[in-house]
Motif scaffolding. Structure first.
Motif, mmCIF file in Angstrom:
data_model
loop_
_atom_site.group_PDB
_atom_site.id
_atom_site.type_symbol
_atom_site.label_atom_id
_atom_site.label_comp_id
_atom_site.label_asym_id
_atom_site.label_seq_id
_atom_site.Cartn_x
_atom_site.Cartn_y
_atom_site.Cartn_z
ATOM 1 N N THR A 169 -4.626 -10.154 4.780
ATOM 2 C CA THR A 169 -5.734 -9.281 5.170
ATOM 3 C C THR A 169 -6.028 -9.431 6.661
ATOM 4 O O THR A 169 -6.132 -10.533 7.176
ATOM 5 C CB THR A 169 -6.992 -9.642 4.365
ATOM 6 O OG1 THR A 169 -6.706 -9.509 2.988
ATOM 7 C CG2 THR A 169 -8.138 -8.716 4.730
ATOM 8 N N GLY A 170 -6.154 -8.303 7.329
ATOM 9 C CA GLY A 170 -6.437 -8.306 8.759
ATOM 10 C C GLY A 170 -5.202 -8.278 9.614
ATOM 11 O O GLY A 170 -5.263 -8.038 10.813
ATOM 12 N N ASN A 171 -4.067 -8.527 8.994
ATOM 13 C CA ASN A 171 -2.829 -8.462 9.749
ATOM 14 C C ASN A 171 -2.361 -7.029 9.822
ATOM 15 O O ASN A 171 -2.763 -6.184 9.021
ATOM 16 C CB ASN A 171 -1.772 -9.330 9.062
ATOM 17 C CG ASN A 171 -0.514 -9.497 9.902
ATOM 18 O OD1 ASN A 171 0.576 -9.196 9.464
ATOM 19 N ND2 ASN A 171 -0.661 -9.950 11.128
ATOM 20 N N GLN A 172 -1.466 -6.771 10.759
ATOM 21 C CA GLN A 172 -0.984 -5.406 10.905
ATOM 22 C C GLN A 172 -0.220 -4.961 9.669
ATOM 23 O O GLN A 172 0.366 -5.756 8.956
ATOM 24 C CB GLN A 172 -0.086 -5.322 12.139
ATOM 25 C CG GLN A 172 1.155 -6.197 12.052
ATOM 26 C CD GLN A 172 2.142 -5.835 13.136
ATOM 27 O OE1 GLN A 172 2.708 -4.755 13.114
ATOM 28 N NE2 GLN A 172 2.354 -6.749 14.062
ATOM 29 N N PHE A 173 -0.235 -3.650 9.447
ATOM 30 C CA PHE A 173 0.565 -3.035 8.406
ATOM 31 C C PHE A 173 1.926 -2.688 8.993
ATOM 32 O O PHE A 173 2.032 -2.165 10.102
ATOM 33 C CB PHE A 173 -0.090 -1.735 7.926
ATOM 34 C CG PHE A 173 -1.201 -1.918 6.938
ATOM 35 C CD1 PHE A 173 -2.048 -3.000 6.997
ATOM 36 C CD2 PHE A 173 -1.404 -0.974 5.950
ATOM 37 C CE1 PHE A 173 -3.081 -3.167 6.083
ATOM 38 C CE2 PHE A 173 -2.436 -1.117 5.028
ATOM 39 C CZ PHE A 173 -3.266 -2.199 5.097
ATOM 40 N N TYR A 174 2.959 -2.955 8.218
ATOM 41 C CA TYR A 174 4.307 -2.524 8.564
ATOM 42 C C TYR A 174 4.656 -1.369 7.633
ATOM 43 O O TYR A 174 4.686 -1.548 6.415
ATOM 44 C CB TYR A 174 5.310 -3.664 8.378
ATOM 45 C CG TYR A 174 5.080 -4.839 9.299
ATOM 46 C CD1 TYR A 174 4.176 -5.842 8.972
ATOM 47 C CD2 TYR A 174 5.784 -4.949 10.499
ATOM 48 C CE1 TYR A 174 3.971 -6.927 9.811
ATOM 49 C CE2 TYR A 174 5.585 -6.033 11.340
ATOM 50 C CZ TYR A 174 4.670 -7.009 10.999
ATOM 51 O OH TYR A 174 4.474 -8.075 11.831
ATOM 52 N N PHE A 175 4.931 -0.222 8.232
ATOM 53 C CA PHE A 175 5.190 0.974 7.449
ATOM 54 C C PHE A 175 6.678 1.228 7.282
ATOM 55 O O PHE A 175 7.479 0.928 8.175
ATOM 56 C CB PHE A 175 4.570 2.202 8.126
ATOM 57 C CG PHE A 175 3.096 2.322 7.930
ATOM 58 C CD1 PHE A 175 2.221 1.648 8.767
ATOM 59 C CD2 PHE A 175 2.584 3.106 6.906
ATOM 60 C CE1 PHE A 175 0.842 1.747 8.582
ATOM 61 C CE2 PHE A 175 1.217 3.216 6.715
ATOM 62 C CZ PHE A 175 0.346 2.535 7.554
ATOM 63 N N TYR A 189 0.840 -1.193 0.000
ATOM 64 C CA TYR A 189 0.000 0.000 0.000
ATOM 65 C C TYR A 189 0.874 1.242 0.000
ATOM 66 O O TYR A 189 1.918 1.267 0.650
ATOM 67 C CB TYR A 189 -0.895 0.015 1.251
ATOM 68 C CG TYR A 189 -1.702 -1.255 1.450
ATOM 69 C CD1 TYR A 189 -1.114 -2.378 2.019
ATOM 70 C CD2 TYR A 189 -3.034 -1.331 1.063
ATOM 71 C CE1 TYR A 189 -1.838 -3.554 2.196
ATOM 72 C CE2 TYR A 189 -3.772 -2.506 1.240
ATOM 73 C CZ TYR A 189 -3.171 -3.605 1.802
ATOM 74 O OH TYR A 189 -3.880 -4.761 1.980
#
Lengths: 114, 111
Positions: free
Chosen positions: B95-101, B33
């Motif tokens: 999907t539903g897992n945390q995003f790593y930025f 993303y």
């Protein structure tokens, strides 16, 4: 609502005070996330809810941090005995799109601990 | 832990020029993303890339994903001042897992 709503937008607390930050996700969104963003950094994961169930709280930095979402809608992030290192923007995000998993973020709550 | 690196961290470019921001990540993922953040504002979703080879374009921005190289690019064409912001890429395992930025790329477009 039309978007993710967070309150308060700004909070100044004296060290040692307790604070509560509220998140109202997009209506119907099942998933809700809390992130912490320090100045000049990317958001860091704190915790995740699916409906009222807290499925992952591995990012909470200490036992002073507590989050709840009792009815599967509004969520509250509580920080007890605030410390200066807790100063950051706390972002809430929700997702209802199973296929893309896209997150929609609120404006954030900026916490300053003096 | 999944790590996400962006480069450059800071980018100053003249209006009308082209440039590319790179996003590398450390673990297999097919979901990437891109977000934009203006100062004091929240994150605005720009692109959702869900498969290897995915390419999406919106105005002067184009994003692509190479899952084999674990690399995404955000290409800016003929930059304008309105594009000045911080751009983040984020990866999630499912999907539903945390995003790593990533740490973000602060872009300034100079007239």
């Amino acid at each position: 609502g039309a978007g993710v709503s967070q309150s308060p937008r700004y909070k100044v607390a004296k060290r040692g005070q307790d604070v509560a930050l509220r998140c109202d996700p997009i209506s119907g969104h099942v998933s809700l996330f809390w992130y912490q963003q320090a100045l000049g950094q990317g958001p860091e994961f704190l915790t995740y809810f699916q409906n009222e169930a807290q499925l992952d709280k591995s990012g909470l930095p200490s036992d002073r941090f507590f989050a709840e979402r009792p009815e599967g809608s509004v969520s509250t992030l509580k920080i007890q005995r605030t410390q200066q290192e807790d100063s950051a923007v706390y972002l809430c995000a929700s997702s209802g799109t199973v296929n893309t998993g896209e997150l929609f973020f609120g404006e954030g709550s900026r916490l300053t601990v003096l | 832990e999944l790590k996400v690196e962006q480069n450059p961290l800071f980018l100053s470019m003249q209006e009308g020029k082209n440039y590319t921001i790179y996003c590398n990540y450390s673990t297999t993922s097919d979901r990437l993303y891109w977000y934009r953040q203006d100062p004091g504002k929240s994150l605005e979703s720009l692109f959702v890339l869900l498969s290897n080879g995915a390419v999406k374009q919106e105005g002067r921005l184009m994003a692509s994903l190479d899952t084999k190289a674990r690399l995404s690019t955000l290409h800016i064409t003929a930059a304008v001042h309105d594009l000045s912001a911080t751009y983040f890429c984020a990866v999630t395992r499912y999907t539903g897992n945390q995003f790593y930025f990533g740490t973000g790329t602060s872009l300034t477009v100079i007239p």
